[in-house]
Design a protein around this motif. Structure first.
Motif, PDB file in Angstrom:
ATOM      1  N   ASN A 172     -22.613 -10.618 -14.518  1.00  0.00           N
ATOM      2  CA  ASN A 172     -23.591  -9.787 -15.215  1.00  0.00           C
ATOM      3  C   ASN A 172     -24.946  -9.961 -14.517  1.00  0.00           C
ATOM      4  O   ASN A 172     -25.564 -11.021 -14.599  1.00  0.00           O
ATOM      5  N   PHE A 173     -25.406  -8.933 -13.833  1.00  0.00           N
ATOM      6  CA  PHE A 173     -26.634  -9.087 -13.059  1.00  0.00           C
ATOM      7  C   PHE A 173     -27.437  -7.788 -13.011  1.00  0.00           C
ATOM      8  O   PHE A 173     -26.953  -6.708 -13.336  1.00  0.00           O
ATOM      9  N   SER A 174     -28.681  -7.923 -12.597  1.00  0.00           N
ATOM     10  CA  SER A 174     -29.560  -6.804 -12.283  1.00  0.00           C
ATOM     11  C   SER A 174     -30.264  -7.126 -10.971  1.00  0.00           C
ATOM     12  O   SER A 174     -30.487  -8.298 -10.646  1.00  0.00           O
ATOM     13  N   ARG A 175     -30.632  -6.085 -10.233  1.00  0.00           N
ATOM     14  CA  ARG A 175     -31.305  -6.301  -8.945  1.00  0.00           C
ATOM     15  C   ARG A 175     -32.377  -5.260  -8.716  1.00  0.00           C
ATOM     16  O   ARG A 175     -32.200  -4.089  -9.041  1.00  0.00           O
ATOM     17  N   TYR A 176     -33.497  -5.719  -8.152  1.00  0.00           N
ATOM     18  CA  TYR A 176     -34.521  -4.836  -7.628  1.00  0.00           C
ATOM     19  C   TYR A 176     -34.881  -5.329  -6.232  1.00  0.00           C
ATOM     20  O   TYR A 176     -35.479  -6.386  -6.072  1.00  0.00           O
ATOM     21  N   VAL A 177     -34.492  -4.599  -5.210  1.00  0.00           N
ATOM     22  CA  VAL A 177     -34.664  -4.968  -3.796  1.00  0.00           C
ATOM     23  C   VAL A 177     -34.009  -6.322  -3.560  1.00  0.00           C
ATOM     24  O   VAL A 177     -32.798  -6.444  -3.676  1.00  0.00           O
ATOM     25  N   ASP A 178     -34.797  -7.355  -3.264  1.00  0.00           N
ATOM     26  CA  ASP A 178     -34.236  -8.680  -2.986  1.00  0.00           C
ATOM     27  C   ASP A 178     -34.305  -9.608  -4.184  1.00  0.00           C
ATOM     28  O   ASP A 178     -34.044 -10.804  -4.075  1.00  0.00           O
ATOM     29  N   ASP A 179     -34.650  -9.057  -5.334  1.00  0.00           N
ATOM     30  CA  ASP A 179     -34.895  -9.831  -6.548  1.00  0.00           C
ATOM     31  C   ASP A 179     -33.691  -9.706  -7.483  1.00  0.00           C
ATOM     32  O   ASP A 179     -33.409  -8.637  -8.022  1.00  0.00           O
ATOM     33  N   SER A 197     -34.560 -20.300  -9.888  1.00  0.00           N
ATOM     34  CA  SER A 197     -34.635 -21.087 -11.112  1.00  0.00           C
ATOM     35  C   SER A 197     -33.534 -20.684 -12.075  1.00  0.00           C
ATOM     36  O   SER A 197     -33.057 -19.554 -12.064  1.00  0.00           O
ATOM     37  N   ILE A 198     -33.114 -21.628 -12.888  1.00  0.00           N
ATOM     38  CA  ILE A 198     -32.152 -21.404 -13.964  1.00  0.00           C
ATOM     39  C   ILE A 198     -32.849 -21.777 -15.255  1.00  0.00           C
ATOM     40  O   ILE A 198     -33.219 -22.933 -15.469  1.00  0.00           O
ATOM     41  N   VAL A 199     -33.056 -20.785 -16.127  1.00  0.00           N
ATOM     42  CA  VAL A 199     -33.892 -20.962 -17.310  1.00  0.00           C
ATOM     43  C   VAL A 199     -33.155 -20.495 -18.557  1.00  0.00           C
ATOM     44  O   VAL A 199     -32.392 -19.526 -18.515  1.00  0.00           O
ATOM     45  N   SER A 200     -33.397 -21.166 -19.651  1.00  0.00           N
ATOM     46  CA  SER A 200     -32.832 -20.779 -20.931  1.00  0.00           C
ATOM     47  C   SER A 200     -33.381 -19.417 -21.349  1.00  0.00           C
ATOM     48  O   SER A 200     -34.583 -19.156 -21.252  1.00  0.00           O
ATOM     49  N   ALA A 201     -32.501 -18.557 -21.838  1.00  0.00           N
ATOM     50  CA  ALA A 201     -32.932 -17.232 -22.296  1.00  0.00           C
ATOM     51  C   ALA A 201     -33.929 -17.339 -23.430  1.00  0.00           C
ATOM     52  O   ALA A 201     -34.881 -16.561 -23.515  1.00  0.00           O
ATOM     53  N   SER A 202     -33.738 -18.311 -24.309  1.00  0.00           N
ATOM     54  CA  SER A 202     -34.662 -18.501 -25.427  1.00  0.00           C
ATOM     55  C   SER A 202     -36.054 -18.878 -24.934  1.00  0.00           C
ATOM     56  O   SER A 202     -37.057 -18.483 -25.517  1.00  0.00           O
ATOM     57  N   GLU A 203     -36.102 -19.639 -23.848  1.00  0.00           N
ATOM     58  CA  GLU A 203     -37.388 -20.029 -23.261  1.00  0.00           C
ATOM     59  C   GLU A 203     -38.140 -18.803 -22.749  1.00  0.00           C
ATOM     60  O   GLU A 203     -39.361 -18.708 -22.873  1.00  0.00           O
ATOM     61  N   LYS A 218     -31.492  -7.232 -21.779  1.00  0.00           N
ATOM     62  CA  LYS A 218     -30.261  -8.005 -21.614  1.00  0.00           C
ATOM     63  C   LYS A 218     -30.359  -9.397 -22.225  1.00  0.00           C
ATOM     64  O   LYS A 218     -29.369  -9.919 -22.748  1.00  0.00           O
ATOM     65  N   ILE A 219     -31.527 -10.017 -22.158  1.00  0.00           N
ATOM     66  CA  ILE A 219     -31.645 -11.365 -22.718  1.00  0.00           C
ATOM     67  C   ILE A 219     -31.699 -11.346 -24.244  1.00  0.00           C
ATOM     68  O   ILE A 219     -31.649 -12.401 -24.887  1.00  0.00           O
ATOM     69  N   LYS A 220     -31.791 -10.151 -24.841  1.00  0.00           N
ATOM     70  CA  LYS A 220     -31.732 -10.053 -26.298  1.00  0.00           C
ATOM     71  C   LYS A 220     -30.308 -10.240 -26.817  1.00  0.00           C
ATOM     72  O   LYS A 220     -30.109 -10.533 -27.999  1.00  0.00           O
ATOM     73  N   ASP A 221     -29.337 -10.059 -25.916  1.00  0.00           N
ATOM     74  CA  ASP A 221     -27.939 -10.261 -26.290  1.00  0.00           C
ATOM     75  C   ASP A 221     -27.725 -11.739 -26.645  1.00  0.00           C
ATOM     76  O   ASP A 221     -27.983 -12.622 -25.828  1.00  0.00           O
ATOM     77  N   PRO A 222     -27.265 -12.032 -27.852  1.00  0.00           N
ATOM     78  CA  PRO A 222     -27.070 -13.433 -28.261  1.00  0.00           C
ATOM     79  C   PRO A 222     -26.069 -14.195 -27.393  1.00  0.00           C
ATOM     80  O   PRO A 222     -26.089 -15.431 -27.365  1.00  0.00           O
ATOM     81  N   LYS A 223     -25.200 -13.476 -26.683  1.00  0.00           N
ATOM     82  CA  LYS A 223     -24.230 -14.125 -25.801  1.00  0.00           C
ATOM     83  C   LYS A 223     -24.892 -14.664 -24.528  1.00  0.00           C
ATOM     84  O   LYS A 223     -24.323 -15.531 -23.862  1.00  0.00           O
ATOM     85  N   ILE A 224     -26.077 -14.126 -24.174  1.00  0.00           N
ATOM     86  CA  ILE A 224     -26.788 -14.558 -22.969  1.00  0.00           C
ATOM     87  C   ILE A 224     -27.618 -15.786 -23.294  1.00  0.00           C
ATOM     88  O   ILE A 224     -28.594 -15.725 -24.059  1.00  0.00           O
TER      89      ILE A 224
END
Length: 555
Positions: A248-255, A290-296, A161-167
Motif C-alpha cells: 500500500n503506497f503513494s508516490r510523487y516523483v521520488d517521494d 523514517s518509519i513513524v507511527s500513524a497516530s504520531e 490513507k492514515i485515517k484508516d484504522p488499519k494503518i
C-alpha cells in the motif's frame, strides 16, 4: 504522438512554462518570438525538418549518433544550485531554447505510450506529472500535465490513507539524486519494452541523453518537462512491482509513502522497495528515510515526515508552478510576507540578545539566520537589516533570500541604500562565490532601486570564460536597459568568443540600440557563418519604442 503534433505541443508548452523551472535561469527572450504565428510556424518547420532528416538516417540503419547530428544539438552546460539542504547541491543543465523544444518534442512523441503503461490515475497511487487529458487538441500555450494531479493531491491522499484504522505505521522515503542517478541504458530498455513504442524515437532520445551526459550513461537534465516524462517512465516497473507485492503506497516523483499495518510489515516493505530500486541503479536517501507511527502524524497535524521540514515556507503559492506546489527547501530564495500572527510572535524577541547568541558567532544555524531576518522585518529594525548583509560572507546561500527581502522593503531602507549597495558590490566582485549567487547579486545591482550601472557593466567586461556557463548571458540581460553606444562597441568585440546564448543576447542589444545601417553591416558578416534560426528573427525586431520585446528578459 505523431511528429507534427509533438513539435507543436512542445512549442505551446515552452510558451506557457518556459524551458525550465530552475529559478536562476530567466525566461529566454527568444520564446517571445513564438507569440507571432509566422515565427511559430517557422521554428516549427525547422525542427520538423531536422527530425525528418534524423529519422531518415536511423531508418537506413545508420548509427543513432549520425542521426543526432541532424538535430544540431548543443552540449549541455551545467550550473550548481542548492537543493533542499544547506550544503547539498545539484547540477542543473542550461538547455538552449531550440534544444529544449527538440528534447521535449521527442518526449511528447513517447508520452501517450508511457502514460498508458503507468498505474492508472484512478488508482490514486502515483500523482506526479500525469499527462493532461485531451492534450492533443490544444491550440494555445498550455501545460502538459494534469493540474489536478499534483503534490497537494499526493499530500491529501497521504492524509486520507492514515485515517484508516488499519494503518498503524507510515514509511517516508525518497530516492537519492534521482535525476542525476538515472541509468540511461536502463531507461532505454524500459522504454523499448513498452508495447508499440516508436523505436526510432527512443534510440534518438537515448543518443541525445548520452551526448549530454558525455557518455557517462547517467543523468537527465533537471528542470525540463521532457525529463519529468522520462523520469516517470523509469519508475513504471518499480511502481508495478510494489503493487504486485500488495504494498500500500503513494508516490510523487521520488517521494514514497508506504502505509503498513505494523512495524514489521513496514520494515519488510521498505526492504522490498530498496531491493527493487537497487535493480534500477537507484538508492534511497537514508538521512530522509523514517518509519513513524500513524497516530504520531495525526497528532502533529502534518502528513509530511521530513527531517528538513521548515514551518516558514518562503514562497507564496501563487509564485510556484501549479504542478509542483508543496515543495519547499531549507534555504528559500523568496521572502514571504509576514502574517499578523508571525509579526506578533516575533515582536517579543530581544534582537540584541538574539544576535549575540545566534548570529555573532563563527557557525550560524541557517534556521536562526532565517528567523533573525524575519524578526528584523517584524520589528522594523531597518538599519540592522541593512547591515546584516555582512553575514552573507558566512552564509552566502542566503544571498537570494536576503536580496529579495531588501527589494521588497526598499521604501523603508532608502536611508541605508548606499550602505547596502556597498556591501553587495563586494559580493559582486568576489569571483570565489558560486555562479548562481553572482547572478543573483548582479540582478540585484541592476534593479532600478539599487542600480549600480558601472558595476554591472564592468562585471561583463571583467568576465572570464571559466567563471560560469550562464553568467555571461545573465549579465547581458541585466545591462540591456543601461548600455550606451560606447558600451555596445566594446561588447560587439566579444561576439566571436561568446557562447551561443550570449551571442543572441548581444545581437539583441545591437539590434535595439545601434542605428539600422550599423547593425545591418555587422549582421551581414556574422550571418555568413552562423545559422542560428533565432538570428533572423532578432534581425527583424523593431526598436524599443516600437516593440514589446524590449522587456522580454525581465519576465
Amino acid at each position: 504522438m505523431d511528429l507534427k503534433t509533438s513539435v507543436k505541443l512542445a512549442l505551446l508548452n515552452v510558451m506557457k512554462e518556459s524551458i525550465t523551472d530552475v529559478e536562476v535561469f530567466k525566461r529566454p527572450f527568444e520564446l517571445e518570438f513564438l507569440k507571432k504565428d509566422e515565427y511559430f510556424n517557422l521554428i516549427k518547420g525547422i525542427i520538423e525538418q531536422r527530425f525528418i532528416s534524423a529519422f531518415k538516417i536511423i531508418s537506413s540503419k545508420h548509427e543513432p549518433f549520425t542521426a543526432l547530428k541532424e538535430l544540431k544539438i548543443n552540449p549541455l552546460r551545467s550550473i550548481l544550485v542548492p537543493k533542499k539542504t544547506l550544503f547539498d547541491f545539484r547540477k542543473c543543465g542550461y538547455i538552449e531554447p531550440l534544444d529544449e523544444i527538440i528534447y521535449l518534442s521527442l518526449a511528447i512523441m513517447l508520452s501517450n505510450k508511457i502514460e498508458k503503461e503507468r498505474i492508472h490515475k484512478k488508482s490514486k497511487i502515483v500523482y506526479s506529472y500525469r499527462l493532461k487529458p485531451d492534450l492533443i487538441k490544444e491550440q494555445k500555450p498550455t501545460y502538459l500535465f494534469d493540474l489536478k494531479m499534483n503534490y497537494t493531491s499526493f499530500r491529501n491522499d497521504v492524509s486520507n490513507k492514515i485515517k484508516d484504522p488499519k494503518i498503524k505505521v507510515v514509511v517516508s522515503c525518497d530516492i537519492s539524486n534521482f535525476y542525476d542517478r538515472l541509468n540511461l541504458h536502463r531507461l532505454e530498455n524500459t522504454l523499448l519494452a513498452i508495447h508499440d513504442i516508436d523505436i526510432q524515437s527512443v534510440k534518438l532520445l537515448n543518443e541525445m541523453l548520452l551526448y549530454w551526459s558525455n557518455r557517462d550513461s547517467y543523468g537527465i537534465p533537471v528542470g525540463s518537462n521532457a525529463s519529468r516524462i522520462l523520469a516517470e517512465a523509469s519508475l513504471i516497473n518499480v511502481d508495478k512491482y510494489l503493487l504486485d507485492k500488495g504494498i500500500n503506497f503513494s508516490r510523487y516523483v521520488d517521494d514514497f509513502r508506504l502505509f503498513a499495518s505494523s512495524a514489521s510489515q513496514a520494515h519488510s516493505w521498505l526492504s522490498i522497495l530498496v531491493e527493487r530500486l537497487n535493480q534500477e541503479g537507484l538508492f534511497l536517501n537514508t538521512s530522509k528515510t523514517s518509519i513513524v507511527s500513524a497516530s504520531e502524524i495525526k497528532q502533529s497535524r502534518s502528513v509530511e515526515i521530513s527531517q528538513n521540514q521548515n514551518t516558514d515556507v518562503e514562497m507564496e503559492k501563487s509564485e510556484l508552478p501549479l504542478i509542483i506546489r508543496g515543495y519547499s527547501g531549507l534555504i528559500p530564495t523568496k521572502f514571504r510576507k509576514l502574517s499578523n500572527r508571525e509579526k506578533t510572535n516575533l515582536s517579543n524577541i530581544n534582537i540584541v540578545e538574539d544576535k549575540e547568541r545566534k548570529i555573532d558567532i563563527d557557525l550560524v544555524d541557517p534556521k536562526n539566520l532565517l528567523k533573525y531576518i524575519r524578526t528584523l522585518v517584524a520589528q522594523e529594525e531597518w538599519k540592522e537589516l541593512a547591515t546584516t548583509s555582512t553575514v552573507l560572507r558566512r552564509f552566502p546561500q542566503f544571498t537570494p533570500y536576503y536580496l529579495d527581502c531588501i527589494i521588497k522593503h526598499a521604501d523603508s531602507l532608502k536611508v541605508y541604500k548606499n550602505l547596502i549597495i556597498e556591501t553587495i558590490i563586494e559580493l559582486a566582485n568576489d569571483s570565489s562565490i558560486l555562479e548562481y549567487l553572482r547572478i543573483y547579486v548582479i540582478r540585484f545591482l541592476s534593479n532600478e532601486i539599487f542600480l549600480s550601472k558601472k558595476v554591472v557593466i564592468n562585471s561583463y567586461y571583467q568576465l572570464k570564460r571559466s567563471e560560469g556557463v550562464y553568467l555571461g548571458r545573465a549579465v547581458l540581460e541585466c545591462i540591456e536597459n543601461y548600455v550606451i553606444r560606447d558600451d555596445l562597441l566594446e561588447i560587439k568585440k566579444d561576439f566571436v568568443r561568446a557562447d551561443s546564448a550570449e551571442k543572441r543576447q548581444i545581437l539583441k542589444l545591437l539590434k535595439l540600440k545601434l542605428n539600422e545601417n550599423e547593425f545591418n553591416a555587422f549582421y551581414k558578416n556574422i550571418s555568413l557563418n552562423d545559422n542560428d534560426p533565432w538570428y533572423d528573427l532578432i534581425a527583424k525586431m523593431k526598436k524599443p519604442s516600437e516593440h514589446p520585446l524590449q522587456h522580454a528578459t525581465s519576465v
